[in-house]
Scaffold this motif. Structure first.
Motif, PDB file in Angstrom:
ATOM      1  N   LEU A 132      -3.966   9.431  -6.249  1.00 56.65           N
ATOM      2  CA  LEU A 132      -2.646  10.065  -6.193  1.00 56.65           C
ATOM      3  C   LEU A 132      -1.675   9.233  -5.355  1.00 56.65           C
ATOM      4  O   LEU A 132      -0.511   9.058  -5.709  1.00 56.65           O
ATOM      5  CB  LEU A 132      -2.742  11.482  -5.618  1.00 56.65           C
ATOM      6  CG  LEU A 132      -3.424  12.528  -6.498  1.00 56.65           C
ATOM      7  CD1 LEU A 132      -3.529  13.848  -5.759  1.00 56.65           C
ATOM      8  CD2 LEU A 132      -2.642  12.720  -7.799  1.00 56.65           C
ATOM      9  N   ALA A 133      -2.173   8.707  -4.234  1.00 63.88           N
ATOM     10  CA  ALA A 133      -1.311   7.914  -3.357  1.00 63.88           C
ATOM     11  C   ALA A 133      -0.809   6.670  -4.082  1.00 63.88           C
ATOM     12  O   ALA A 133       0.345   6.268  -3.929  1.00 63.88           O
ATOM     13  CB  ALA A 133      -2.060   7.520  -2.089  1.00 63.88           C
ATOM     14  N   MET A 134      -1.672   6.101  -4.922  1.00 59.90           N
ATOM     15  CA  MET A 134      -1.305   4.885  -5.654  1.00 59.90           C
ATOM     16  C   MET A 134      -0.043   5.101  -6.490  1.00 59.90           C
ATOM     17  O   MET A 134       0.839   4.255  -6.536  1.00 59.90           O
ATOM     18  CB  MET A 134      -2.475   4.483  -6.549  1.00 59.90           C
ATOM     19  CG  MET A 134      -2.217   3.286  -7.418  1.00 59.90           C
ATOM     20  SD  MET A 134      -3.699   2.805  -8.294  1.00 59.90           S
ATOM     21  CE  MET A 134      -3.989   4.248  -9.283  1.00 59.90           C
TER      22      MET A 134
ATOM     23  N   ALA B  47       1.958   0.419  -2.449  1.00 63.76           N
ATOM     24  CA  ALA B  47       2.913  -0.683  -2.315  1.00 63.76           C
ATOM     25  C   ALA B  47       2.691  -1.726  -3.407  1.00 63.76           C
ATOM     26  O   ALA B  47       3.636  -2.184  -4.045  1.00 63.76           O
ATOM     27  CB  ALA B  47       2.780  -1.324  -0.938  1.00 63.76           C
ATOM     28  N   LEU B  48       1.426  -2.082  -3.655  1.00 62.58           N
ATOM     29  CA  LEU B  48       1.157  -3.127  -4.644  1.00 62.58           C
ATOM     30  C   LEU B  48       1.470  -2.657  -6.057  1.00 62.58           C
ATOM     31  O   LEU B  48       1.929  -3.440  -6.894  1.00 62.58           O
ATOM     32  CB  LEU B  48      -0.304  -3.584  -4.546  1.00 62.58           C
ATOM     33  CG  LEU B  48      -0.678  -4.320  -3.259  1.00 62.58           C
ATOM     34  CD1 LEU B  48      -2.119  -4.770  -3.313  1.00 62.58           C
ATOM     35  CD2 LEU B  48       0.236  -5.530  -3.041  1.00 62.58           C
TER      36      LEU B  48
ATOM     37  N   ILE C   5       1.107  -4.183   5.165  1.00 58.80           N
ATOM     38  CA  ILE C   5       1.548  -4.490   3.801  1.00 58.80           C
ATOM     39  C   ILE C   5       2.709  -3.582   3.405  1.00 58.80           C
ATOM     40  O   ILE C   5       3.724  -4.028   2.865  1.00 58.80           O
ATOM     41  CB  ILE C   5       0.373  -4.327   2.809  1.00 58.80           C
ATOM     42  CG1 ILE C   5      -0.649  -5.426   3.043  1.00 58.80           C
ATOM     43  CG2 ILE C   5       0.868  -4.351   1.365  1.00 58.80           C
ATOM     44  CD1 ILE C   5      -1.890  -5.317   2.194  1.00 58.80           C
ATOM     45  N   PHE C   6       2.566  -2.292   3.715  1.00 57.04           N
ATOM     46  CA  PHE C   6       3.593  -1.327   3.314  1.00 57.04           C
ATOM     47  C   PHE C   6       4.927  -1.630   3.988  1.00 57.04           C
ATOM     48  O   PHE C   6       5.990  -1.603   3.378  1.00 57.04           O
ATOM     49  CB  PHE C   6       3.119   0.079   3.674  1.00 57.04           C
ATOM     50  CG  PHE C   6       3.837   1.174   2.935  1.00 57.04           C
ATOM     51  CD1 PHE C   6       3.442   1.529   1.661  1.00 57.04           C
ATOM     52  CD2 PHE C   6       4.901   1.845   3.514  1.00 57.04           C
ATOM     53  CE1 PHE C   6       4.084   2.534   0.970  1.00 57.04           C
ATOM     54  CE2 PHE C   6       5.561   2.849   2.828  1.00 57.04           C
ATOM     55  CZ  PHE C   6       5.147   3.190   1.557  1.00 57.04           C
ATOM     56  N   LYS C   7       4.852  -1.953   5.264  1.00 58.19           N
ATOM     57  CA  LYS C   7       6.074  -2.214   6.027  1.00 58.19           C
ATOM     58  C   LYS C   7       6.804  -3.429   5.460  1.00 58.19           C
ATOM     59  O   LYS C   7       8.032  -3.451   5.361  1.00 58.19           O
ATOM     60  CB  LYS C   7       5.710  -2.458   7.499  1.00 58.19           C
ATOM     61  CG  LYS C   7       6.898  -2.566   8.425  1.00 58.19           C
ATOM     62  CD  LYS C   7       6.445  -2.507   9.870  1.00 58.19           C
ATOM     63  CE  LYS C   7       7.634  -2.575  10.807  1.00 58.19           C
ATOM     64  NZ  LYS C   7       8.244  -3.912  10.855  1.00 58.19           N
ATOM     65  N   LYS C   8       6.014  -4.418   5.083  1.00 60.05           N
ATOM     66  CA  LYS C   8       6.616  -5.635   4.550  1.00 60.05           C
ATOM     67  C   LYS C   8       7.256  -5.392   3.181  1.00 60.05           C
ATOM     68  O   LYS C   8       8.273  -5.995   2.845  1.00 60.05           O
ATOM     69  CB  LYS C   8       5.523  -6.710   4.436  1.00 60.05           C
ATOM     70  CG  LYS C   8       6.052  -8.106   4.243  1.00 60.05           C
ATOM     71  CD  LYS C   8       5.096  -9.151   4.776  1.00 60.05           C
ATOM     72  CE  LYS C   8       5.661 -10.532   4.520  1.00 60.05           C
ATOM     73  NZ  LYS C   8       5.243 -11.090   3.230  1.00 60.05           N
ATOM     74  N   ALA C   9       6.649  -4.491   2.410  1.00 65.09           N
ATOM     75  CA  ALA C   9       7.073  -4.328   1.018  1.00 65.09           C
ATOM     76  C   ALA C   9       8.135  -3.252   0.831  1.00 65.09           C
ATOM     77  O   ALA C   9       8.864  -3.278  -0.151  1.00 65.09           O
ATOM     78  CB  ALA C   9       5.852  -3.996   0.159  1.00 65.09           C
TER      79      ALA C   9
END
Lengths: 251, 281
Positions: free
Chosen positions: B99-101, B178-179, B269-273
Motif C-alpha cells: 500500500l505504501a508503494m 519514492a522509487l 532516499i525519500f528526502k532527496k526525491a
C-alpha cells in the motif's frame, strides 16, 4: 515598515519536457549509458520577483500558459522553484482546485473533516464551525450522502465553504470564483470581501478582468513566464487589455 | 535543532490529517459489506483454515516432530497457531509495503494542489496496515482459546516485534513509494518479490525441514532464510507467542538492525526525491 507577507525573489521554474517518455529502468540505463537522456527545457516562470504587502489583494492577469498558476503553486508551497526563493510569512490557504482532497466514497460530513485536516485545521475547530460550513454550502440535507452522488456544483460549494472557514494570512485563488450559479458566485465574493476586510492577503488569478478590477488593489501582468508590468490594479489592467491584443497581432 | 523543530511542528499540524486518512481507509475498506470490520478477524481465520487443510493434511507439514517444543508445556505448538502467527506478521509486512508503494502516486491529485508533507502518505498506509494487523490478533486469540494452547508471560511482549516491523515497513515503504514515482516498473516487479519473500519465510513450513539434508539448496537454505528481513520478525514473534521463550540475541539484532537500516535509508532516499515528485506524479 513591516516586512512583506509574500516575497518572491528571482524565482524560476524549469520543467523538463521529455521528448520520449523514459519510465522503465532498462530504458533509463541504456539511455544514460549512451548519454541520450536529453530533455527540452521549458521555463514556466522565469526570474520573477514580486513583493506583496500584508492586506494587499493582488491580481495576476495574463493569457493562457503565461505561468500564473505555476507562480501560485510556488507561493502555495506545492512546487519548489528551480532557482530563486519564495518566502511566505504566515499561513496559506490554497483554493487552487476545489475538492482536490475529497474522497468520493465518503459522505459530505466525513469529507468536511478530511478536507479540513488536509488544509491543516484542527478537528475541534471544524466542530465549532461545522454549522457555518453547512449553511454556507446550502447542503443541509445532503451532508450524509456520499460525495460521488453530488453534482459538481455541490462539490464546489462544499469545498469553497471548507476552505474559507479559516482566516488564513494568505488566500490563494486560482479561477475558483467561477463555480456555481450566479447567486453562489455573489456569495463567494461576499465571503472573499469579508476575509479581505479581516486583513487576509489575497492572490487571485482570473481571466475575468472585471472581477480583478473590482476586487484587487494591485496587479501584475504575466507573459511567457515573465512579469510585463506590475503596480496598481487600474494601470496593469489597462495595459493588459490594450497590450495583449497588440502583442498577439504583432506575432 | 531548528530543523527537527520544523519537522515536529509540521507533524503536529498534520497529525489530524493522518488520523483522518487512516479512518477514511478503514471506512472505505468495509463500506457496503454486511459484516464490516468483522472481516478483519474472519479473513485471517479463513486463510489460515485453507492453509491448514492444504499443508497439514495434504503435505503433512504440521508433523509434531518438525516443530520446536514450547518451553512451558514441553509439547510442540498447535500447527494452526504456528501458521496463523507467521501469516499475521507476513501480511502486515506485505500489506503495509504494498500500500505504501502506491501511496504517493495515488495521492497525486492532492500533491498537485495542496502542500502536505509527503511522508504522510506512506506513513498513513503503514499505520492503516498496523491497525489491520491488530484486528487480526483477535483471530489469533480465538485460535489460542480454541486449541487450548499454552501461553507465558513472554506473550506480553508480542508488540515488540510488531513495532520493530512497523519501523522496517515504514523505511521500506518510503523507499518503494519514492522509487515508484520515477519507475513504475517497480509496481509490477514488487509482486514477484513479495511472493519470493513469502516462500523464503517459514510460514507454513518449519526450518527443521532442511536439517540433515545434504542437497546443495537444502544446505544453504537456513542461511538464505536469515537474509530475509521478514524472517527475523516472524521468528521473534513466534518465539514470544508460540514457544513461550525470550527472544534470542540474534533475533534482537536481526529485528532492530533491519528496522534501523530500512528507516535511515528510507528517510534519506525519500528526502532527496520528494521535491521532484510533483514533476512525475
Amino acid at each position: 515598515m513591516a516586512q512583506p507577507i509574500v516575497q518572491i525573489d528571482g524565482v524560476s521554474m524549469r520543467f523538463n519536457i521529455a521528448k520520449e517518455k523514459v519510465d522503465s529502468f532498462k530504458e533509463w540505463f541504456i539511455r544514460k549509458a549512451k548519454g541520450q537522456l536529453r530533455f527540452e527545457e521549458f521555463f514556466a516562470v522565469k526570474d520573477v520577483s514580486l513583493t506583496i504587502e500584508a492586506g494587499d489583494v493582488y491580481g495576476l492577469v495574463g493569457l493562457n500558459g503565461s505561468g500564473k498558476s505555476t507562480l501560485l503553486k510556488i507561493v502555495a508551497g506545492v512546487l519548489k522553484p528551480t532557482t530563486g526563493k519564495c518566502t511566505v510569512r504566515g499561513t496559506v490557504a490554497p483554493l487552487i482546485e476545489l475538492g482536490a482532497g475529497f474522497d468520493a466514497e465518503l459522505t459530505g460530513r466525513e469529507n468536511v473533516y478530511l478536507n479540513g485536516t488536509v488544509l491543516g485545521m484542527n478537528p475541534k475547530y471544524i466542530d465549532q464551525h461545522y454549522q457555518d460550513i453547512v449553511e454556507f454550502a446550502e447542503l443541509g440535507e445532503f451532508m450524509d450522502v456520499a460525495v460521488k452522488n453530488y453534482s459538481s456544483g455541490m462539490v464546489a460549494r462544499l469545498a469553497f465553504a471548507v476552505a474559507t472557514i479559516t482566516k488564513p494570512d494568505v488566500l490563494i485563488c486560482d479561477e475558483i470564483l467561477s463555480v456555481g450559479d450566479f447567486l453562489f458566485q455573489q456569495k463567494c465574493e461576499v465571503r472573499m470581501r469579508e476575509l479581505m476586510s479581516g486583513g487576509t492577503t489575497v492572490l487571485i488569478v482570473s481571466h475575468d478582468i472585471e472581477q480583478i478590477e473590482r476586487l484587487c488593489n494591485k496587479a501584475a501582468w504575466m507573459r511567457r513566464g515573465k512579469i510585463v508590468i506590475d503596480g496598481s490594479c487600474e494601470e496593469v489592467c489597462e495595459a493588459y487589455k490594450t497590450g495583449a491584443q497588440e502583442m498577439r497581432e504583432r506575432e | 535543532m531548528a530543523y527537527l523543530k520544523g519537522i515536529w511542528a509540521g507533524f503536529n499540524r498534520y497529525r489530524y490529517l493522518l488520523l483522518n486518512l487512516v479512518s477514511r481507509d478503514i471506512k472505505v475498506k468495509y463500506r457496503r459489506s454486511a459484516l464490516g470490520v468483522v472481516w478483519s478477524v474472519l479473513n485471517p481465520l479463513l486463510m489460515m483454515l485453507v492453509q491448514y487443510l492444504v499443508f497439514n493434511n495434504l503435505f503433512g507439514m504440521g508433523n509434531a516432530e518438525n516443530m520446536q517444543i514450547n518451553a512451558i508445556s514441553g509439547q510442540p505448538p498447535n500447527f494452526a497457531i504456528y501458521l496463523l502467527s507467521g501469516q499475521l506478521i507476513f501480511s502486515f509486512f506485505s500489506e503495509a509495503t504494498n500500500l505504501a508503494m502506491d501511496s504517493v502516486l495515488g495521492s497525486a491529485s492532492l500533491i498537485k494542489k495542496v502542500y502536505i508533507p509527503k511522508y504522510i502518505f506512506p506513513l498513513e498506509k503503514v499505520i492503516f496496515s498496523f491497525v489491520n494487523a491488530l484486528f487480526s490478533l483477535i483471530a489469533l486469540i480465538i485460535v489460542f482459546i480454541f486449541t487450548k494452547s499454552t501461553v507465558s508471560a513472554w506473550l506480553a511482549l508480542f508488540w515488540v516485534p510488531m513495532v520493530l516491523l512497523f519501523i522496517f515497513n515504514l523505511g521500506a515503504g518510503l523507499i518503494l513509494s519514492a522509487l515508484t514515482v520515477f519507475f513504475r516498473d517497480i509496481k509490477h516487479f514488487y509482486g514477484v518479490v513479495l511472493t519470493a519473500l513469502n516462500f523464503l519465510t517459514p510460514i507454513f513450513y518449519t526450518e527443521s525441514i532442511f536439517m540433515g539434508k545434504s542437497g546443495f539448496i537444502e544446505q544453504y537454505m537456513p542461511l538464505v532464510l536469515r537474509m530475509n528481513p521478514v524472517y527475523w520478525y516472524v521468528s521473534m514473534f513466534r518465539r514470544l507467542v508460540v514457544y513461550s521463550m525470550p527472544p534470542t540475541l540474534s533475533q534482537w539484532i536481526g529485528c532492530i538492525g533491519w528496522a534501523f537500516v530500512a528507516l535511515v535509508l528510507g528517510l534519506a532516499i525519500f528526502k532527496k526525491a520528494q521535491d521532484r515528485f510533483i514533476l512525475y506524479v
